[in-house]
Enzyme design. Structure first.
Site, PDB file in Angstrom:
ATOM      1  N   LYS A 194      60.998   4.855  11.790  1.00 36.16           N
ATOM      2  CA  LYS A 194      62.409   4.425  11.710  1.00 36.16           C
ATOM      3  C   LYS A 194      62.877   3.766  13.011  1.00 36.16           C
ATOM      4  O   LYS A 194      63.610   2.791  12.974  1.00 36.16           O
ATOM      5  CB  LYS A 194      63.329   5.577  11.308  1.00 36.16           C
ATOM      6  N   ARG A 251      72.399  12.939  11.164  1.00 35.14           N
ATOM      7  CA  ARG A 251      71.235  13.796  10.960  1.00 35.14           C
ATOM      8  C   ARG A 251      71.554  14.986  10.069  1.00 35.14           C
ATOM      9  O   ARG A 251      70.665  15.757   9.752  1.00 35.14           O
ATOM     10  CB  ARG A 251      70.767  14.302  12.312  1.00 35.14           C
ATOM     11  N   ARG A 269      60.611  19.919  14.030  1.00 38.31           N
ATOM     12  CA  ARG A 269      61.490  18.766  13.761  1.00 38.31           C
ATOM     13  C   ARG A 269      61.387  18.350  12.296  1.00 38.31           C
ATOM     14  O   ARG A 269      62.373  17.958  11.685  1.00 38.31           O
ATOM     15  CB  ARG A 269      61.124  17.599  14.691  1.00 38.31           C
TER      16      ARG A 269
HETATM   17  P1  AMP Z   1      64.939  11.220  18.123  1.00 32.41           P
HETATM   18  O1  AMP Z   1      64.655  10.383  19.330  1.00 32.41           O
HETATM   19  O2  AMP Z   1      65.778  10.546  17.097  1.00 32.41           O
HETATM   20  O3  AMP Z   1      63.677  11.836  17.533  1.00 32.41           O
HETATM   21  O4  AMP Z   1      65.824  12.469  18.645  1.00 32.41           O
HETATM   22  C1  AMP Z   1      65.332  13.352  19.619  1.00 32.41           C
HETATM   23  C2  AMP Z   1      66.185  14.613  19.652  1.00 32.41           C
HETATM   24  O5  AMP Z   1      67.551  14.277  19.998  1.00 32.41           O
HETATM   25  C3  AMP Z   1      66.334  15.354  18.326  1.00 32.41           C
HETATM   26  O6  AMP Z   1      65.219  16.200  18.058  1.00 32.41           O
HETATM   27  C4  AMP Z   1      67.618  16.146  18.576  1.00 32.41           C
HETATM   28  O7  AMP Z   1      67.394  17.234  19.436  1.00 32.41           O
HETATM   29  C5  AMP Z   1      68.473  15.128  19.328  1.00 32.41           C
HETATM   30  N1  AMP Z   1      69.276  14.291  18.414  1.00 32.41           N
HETATM   31  C6  AMP Z   1      69.147  12.951  18.189  1.00 32.41           C
HETATM   32  N2  AMP Z   1      70.051  12.518  17.296  1.00 32.41           N
HETATM   33  C7  AMP Z   1      70.780  13.610  16.931  1.00 32.41           C
HETATM   34  C8  AMP Z   1      71.848  13.820  16.023  1.00 32.41           C
HETATM   35  N3  AMP Z   1      72.364  12.810  15.273  1.00 32.41           N
HETATM   36  N4  AMP Z   1      72.358  15.085  15.913  1.00 32.41           N
HETATM   37  C9  AMP Z   1      71.854  16.106  16.632  1.00 32.41           C
HETATM   38  N5  AMP Z   1      70.828  15.984  17.500  1.00 32.41           N
HETATM   39  C10 AMP Z   1      70.287  14.746  17.657  1.00 32.41           C
END
Ligand code: AMP
Length: 209
Positions: free
Chosen positions: A13, A84, A167
């Site tokens: 994504k 999310r 995750r």
């Molecule tokens: P990502 O880079 O999208 O995989 O996000 C890494 C981490 O950031 C996630 O595992 C969450 O801990 C936090 N995170 C990112 N986006 C959100 C969101 N919309 N709501 C809550 N936590 C988030």
């Protein structure tokens, strides 16, 4: 243009959101990247936040909403990693309704868990531009150096298998129900994340054009 890209960690994504943002000249808004940047700028004061992220849990809605608010108000974004949860999707809906700026599309990138675990095993991210590589499937031309900007590549702490599995569990219980929420609005475009990167991007561009 207002687009959301949703998919399990490792579905691609982030890569797709970045390419679409470039093609349509719309800001690519990765809440994960914004949170990592925030932690880096505020080292020492974000230990709790860092811990939550490194363990693969979700951070508080208030923090995330604060990060995306400006982009919503500008009415142009490709969201990657937000919303999310259904609650976040509802909050976003209210914010967009208030400014009469509905979402154009939700791009749902699908992929099997086995493939995700394999992909995450070799994942490296650019510390400068956020580009994502895989040592096996999509390696950089020079080891640990970003092809796009020359930045140093690193392995995210939350990309280890145990955290990836957590995750994934969070994704299925908290994030995937969002798809039904948006299906009811008739704006979901589903695509497999298995094909070659450019073919997936082109199929999404065709859908959005
Ligand atoms: P990502 O880079 O999208 O995989 O996000 C890494 C981490 O950031 C996630 O595992 C969450 O801990 C936090 N995170 C990112 N986006 C959100 C969101 N919309 N709501 C809550 N936590 C988030």
């Amino acid at each position: 243009m207002r687009i959301i890209v949703i998919g399990a960690p490792g579905a691609g994504k982030g890569t797709q959101a970045k390419l679409l943002a470039k093609h349509f000249n719309v800001p690519h808004v990765s809440t994960g990247s914004l949170l990592r940047e925030y932690i880096e700028k505020n080292t020492g004061t974000c230990d709790e936040l860092k811990h939550v992220m490194n363990c693969g849990y979700l951070v508080d809605d208030d923090i995330v909403i604060g990060l995306i608010r400006g982009f919503v108000e500008d009415k142009a974004f490709i969201f990657d990693g937000f919303p999310r949860t259904v609650k976040q999707a509802e909050i976003l809906n209210e914010m967009l309704s208030a400014i009469s700026a509905p979402l154009n599309k939700v791009i749902y990138v699908t992929i099997d868990d086995d493939i995700i675990i394999g992909r995450m095993a070799g994942r490296q991210s650019c510390s400068s531009c956020g580009a994502i590589y895989n040592t096996k499937h999509n390696p950089p031309a020079a080891e640990r150096i970003c092809d796009h900007c020359g930045g140093a590549l690193f392995v995210r702490e939350d990309d280890c298998e145990q955290v990836v599995r957590r995750r994934l569990r969070n994704y299925y219980t908290l994030t995937e129900p969002i798809i039904d929420y948006y299906r009811k609005q008739g704006i979901v475009f589903e695509i497999s994340g298995l094909g070659c990167i450019d073919e997936i991007t082109n199929a999404v561009i065709a859908e959005l054009s």
